[in-house]
Enzyme design. Structure first.
Site, PDB file in Angstrom:
ATOM      1  CG  ASN A  29      46.163  40.779  79.497  1.00 49.14           C
ATOM      2  OD1 ASN A  29      45.040  41.213  79.785  1.00 49.14           O
ATOM      3  ND2 ASN A  29      47.270  41.507  79.621  1.00 49.14           N
TER       4      ASN A  29
ATOM      5  CE  LYS B  43      47.630  43.371  76.575  1.00 45.43           C
ATOM      6  NZ  LYS B  43      48.807  44.005  76.009  1.00 45.43           N
TER       7      LYS B  43
ATOM      8  CG  HIS C 206      50.268  43.963  81.803  1.00 49.87           C
ATOM      9  ND1 HIS C 206      50.474  45.033  80.953  1.00 49.87           N
ATOM     10  CD2 HIS C 206      50.277  42.855  81.023  1.00 49.87           C
ATOM     11  CE1 HIS C 206      50.588  44.568  79.716  1.00 49.87           C
ATOM     12  NE2 HIS C 206      50.470  43.257  79.727  1.00 49.87           N
TER      13      HIS C 206
ATOM     14  CD  GLU D 159      49.135  46.920  78.138  1.00 44.77           C
ATOM     15  OE1 GLU D 159      48.067  46.479  78.584  1.00 44.77           O
ATOM     16  OE2 GLU D 159      49.684  46.470  77.105  1.00 44.77           O
TER      17      GLU D 159
ATOM     18  CD  GLU E 225      53.534  40.170  79.363  1.00 40.74           C
ATOM     19  OE1 GLU E 225      52.888  39.459  78.586  1.00 40.74           O
ATOM     20  OE2 GLU E 225      53.071  41.196  79.886  1.00 40.74           O
TER      21      GLU E 225
ATOM     22  N   GLY F 251      52.463  44.145  72.226  1.00 47.25           N
ATOM     23  CA  GLY F 251      51.546  44.791  71.291  1.00 47.25           C
ATOM     24  C   GLY F 251      52.232  45.463  70.115  1.00 47.25           C
TER      25      GLY F 251
ATOM     26  CB  SER G 287      54.584  40.452  69.748  1.00 47.56           C
ATOM     27  OG  SER G 287      54.288  41.843  69.844  1.00 47.56           O
TER      28      SER G 287
HETATM   29  P1  PGA Z   1      50.563  41.144  73.232  1.00 46.68           P
HETATM   30  O1  PGA Z   1      50.379  41.455  74.795  1.00 46.68           O
HETATM   31  O2  PGA Z   1      50.520  39.665  73.082  1.00 46.68           O
HETATM   32  O3  PGA Z   1      49.426  41.841  72.568  1.00 46.68           O
HETATM   33  O4  PGA Z   1      51.899  41.711  72.854  1.00 46.68           O
HETATM   34  C1  PGA Z   1      50.965  40.637  75.756  1.00 46.68           C
HETATM   35  C2  PGA Z   1      50.643  41.138  77.126  1.00 46.68           C
HETATM   36  O5  PGA Z   1      50.517  42.359  77.302  1.00 46.68           O
HETATM   37  O6  PGA Z   1      50.478  40.355  78.075  1.00 46.68           O
END
Ligand code: PGA
Length: 252
Positions: free
Chosen positions: A9, A11, A94, A96, A164, A170, A210
């Site tokens: 992803n 983003k 997601h 976010e 997640e 992140g 992460s």
């Molecule tokens: P990250 O994000 O690996 O940067 O923690 C994972 C995600 O948001 O799918």
């Protein structure tokens, strides 16, 4: 047996030129790895260009979001049928999107339905926030999210779920392999209450939050975990390749 899946992803990162350069770097290496489904999810405006780069490869393409209506006066939105021309997958719900763009369980549900209707495979994201985690509400929150996201959906073929934990996204604070395995096992048991055995057994459930080349093995080796949804580390071609290679080695 479920084919393991690793999705990147990206983003809101990479311009079109950068996206093309990144996928060029990964293309040959990823294409060589079989027994794992490999998906890259660049921003909308790079989908067509990335599709061109991966056209004769085994790499699959995914979008990071979509609207649930098929067309009309929805300025700035992208519809499922537009995506279906370009991609096979779409990330939905997601954290976010839920956090910054007000996506509710009902919206997520409409998006999952709309994706399945046009043959896109939704990667449905669920996971608890830090306060829920600290209060021991993980199982409750994850179960509720699952139920609201899938309410009224009878056929889940093509669906992928990504667990997640929001506090792990992140932050560099991944959960442990055992913990992730436990929650993913719970998700599968919940799904077994809602859907038939065959559908549940073939459902792929990923871990995300992460994941790096250093810790991915710890997650992938868990029996309930079918792969990873990778954010930050998917912007680094070597790291992403390493995660996919380890997945092939462990699960392939
Ligand atoms: P990250 O994000 O690996 O940067 O923690 C994972 C995600 O948001 O799918």
């Amino acid at each position: 047996m479920r084919v393991p899946l690793v999705a990147g992803n990206w983003k809101m990162n990479t311009t079109v030129n950068e996206a093309v350069a990144l996928v060029y770097k990964m293309r040959l290496g990823l294409d060589e790895i079989d027994k794992v489904e490999k998906v890259v999810c660049p921003p909308f405006i790079s989908l067509a260009a990335v599709k061109e780069v991966i056209k004769d490869s085994s790499i699959r393409l995914g979008a990071q979001n979509m609207y649930f209506e098929s067309s009309g006066a929805y300025t700035g939105e992208i519809s499922p049928i537009m995506l279906a021309e370009l991609c096979q997958f779409v990330i939905i719900g997601h954290s976010e999107r839920r956090q910054y763009f007000g996506e509710t369980g009902e919206i997520v549900n409409r998006k999952v339905r709309a994706a399945l209707k046009v043959g896109l495979k939704p990667i449905l994201c669920i996971g608890e926030r830090l306060d829920d985690y600290e209060a021991g509400r993980t199982e409750k929150v994850v179960t509720e999210q699952l139920e609201s996201s899938l309410a009224g959906i009878g056929d889940i073929s093509g669906l992928v779920i990504a667990y997640e934990p929001v506090w792990a996204i992140g932050t560099g604070k991944a959960t442990t392999g055992e913990q992730a395995n436990e929650i993913i096992g719970l998700i599968r048991r919940n799904m077994a209450k809602l859907y038939d055995k065959e559908a549940t057994q073939s459902l792929r459930i990923l871990y995300g939050g992460s994941v790096t080349a250093v810790n991915s093995g710890e997650f992938i080796k868990q029996p309930e975990i079918d792969g990873a949804l990778v954010g930050g580390a998917s912007l680094d071609a070597d790291q992403f390749l390493s995660i996919v290679r380890q997945t092939a080695k462990i699960k392939g």
